[in-house]
Design an enzyme around this catalytic site. Structure first.
Site, mmCIF file in Angstrom:
data_model
loop_
_atom_site.group_PDB
_atom_site.id
_atom_site.type_symbol
_atom_site.label_atom_id
_atom_site.label_comp_id
_atom_site.label_asym_id
_atom_site.label_seq_id
_atom_site.Cartn_x
_atom_site.Cartn_y
_atom_site.Cartn_z
ATOM 1 C CG LEU A 143 -1.992 -1.033 1.368
ATOM 2 C CD1 LEU A 143 -2.703 -0.890 2.713
ATOM 3 C CD2 LEU A 143 -3.000 -0.917 0.231
ATOM 4 C CG ASP A 144 0.323 4.402 -2.802
ATOM 5 O OD1 ASP A 144 1.132 3.619 -3.332
ATOM 6 O OD2 ASP A 144 -0.580 4.995 -3.425
ATOM 7 C CE LYS A 145 5.631 8.548 4.950
ATOM 8 N NZ LYS A 145 6.688 9.597 4.828
ATOM 9 N NE ARG A 242 -2.467 8.760 -4.599
ATOM 10 C CZ ARG A 242 -1.192 8.917 -4.241
ATOM 11 N NH1 ARG A 242 -0.448 7.837 -3.949
ATOM 12 N NH2 ARG A 242 -0.672 10.116 -4.182
#
Length: 322
Positions: A143-145, A242
């Site tokens: 997962l993205d930060k 996104r």
């Protein structure tokens, strides 16, 4: 190709695909880039999930078109390099074979440039020392930060390979909650390929030369100026939600890369204005994960509640709507 083009260290190998390899299969391109390793060895690495292309697990027959970042972890080189660190983990489920972890926003998953430690991987090595024997300490997806929510981590090699198979064939299902700018009328599907942004190689974009990317979304709650969506991925491209939401004009609240500048609706409730100004990450949470247990062959599904910062944001949206 020079050493400055591709950084290589004892833990990790990273290559940027040059334009002259346009249209080549991943396995063939990596054989050219990573000198001294046979194509059969490279194919084995791909099957074991040790190779990623733009942070995604490829099939060996997938093609590259130039500009992609291919990363390789070779266990014999990498083991023992990462530091075990006492980082708290929110474990939703665990057995002898795998873990389901609720990752908080702000925690990087894997060490890399700019984040050499204090990552989820470092925490895994502290709490589960045996995971040091596994590539990426058992991490099979990221997962993205600044994205919160559920992640799967293998504790055995059999589980790791089984989960990778499900990721590659898209039988591992994930559902996200996303708060976007604007009022979405109804659910729909975005079917647009994603690749590197031609103008900024650090970003992804809808790109006709990119890889197939399919995002399904439906309305969960509609507010005066925002909409809470339930999003399911049919594919798993980097930054897919996104990028797709921004592409159709409904960027995620707080997204610093693909979103709009801070937008405060006119005459909004003071609580909403305060929450929007203080919310400094993309409003995206991996709420549900569903898979077939790779060892005991049992269907499993797990959910977790939205984190406090997103709950506060939604409460403010509801107050603004009333």
């Amino acid at each position: 190709m020079t050493q400055s083009d591709n950084h290589i260290d004892s833990q990790h190998h990273s290559f940027t695909v040059p334009e002259e390899l346009y249209g080549q299969r991943v396995d063939k391109a990596l054989t050219v880039l990573f000198e001294g390793h046979s194509r059969s060895t490279v194919q084995t690495w791909i099957k074991q999930g040790l190779v990623s292309v733009d942070e995604e697990l490829p099939r060996q027959k997938d093609k590259v078109y130039g500009g992609e970042v291919i990363e390789v972890d070779v266990p014999e080189i990498r083991q023992g390099e990462w530091e075990a660190q006492d980082i708290a983990l929110n474990i939703v489920y665990q057995d002898d074979h795998l873990l389901v972890i609720n990752k908080p926003a702000g925690l990087v998953v894997h060490p890399g440039a700019g984040n050499p430690d204090q990552t989820l991987l470092n925490g895994l090595l502290f709490h589960f020392p045996d995971n040091r024997a596994l590539p990426r300490a058992g991490i099979v997806h990221r997962l993205d930060k600044e994205t919160s929510g559920l992640m799967l981590v293998a504790k055995t090699e059999a589980a790791r390979l089984g989960l990778i198979d499900q990721l590659v064939d898209h039988s591992l299902h994930r559902e996200y909650m996303a708060l976007v700018h604007g009022r979405v009328i109804s659910g729909n599907t975005v079917d647009e390929p994603i690749g590197r942004d031609k103008h900024d190689r650090r970003k992804m974009a809808v790109n006709m030369m990119g890889k197939e990317a399919i995002t399904h979304y439906r309305v969960d709650e509609r507010y005066r100026n925002h909409t809470l969506l339930r999003v399911q991925l049919e594919t798993g491209r980097t930054h897919q939600i996104r990028v797709h939401m921004a592409y159709i004009g409904f960027s995620l609240v707080g997204d610093p890369v693909y979103g709009r500048r801070l937008s405060i609706p006119s005459d909004c409730h003071p609580d909403l204005e305060r929450e929007l100004r203080s919310f400094r990450r993309q409003a995206l949470h991996a709420k549900r994960i569903e898979y077939r247990h790779p060892v005991i062959d049992e269907h499993q599904a797990w959910e977790c509640e939205l984190p406090d910062d997103m709950q506060d944001l939604l409460t403010a949206c509801a107050e603004d709507f009333s």
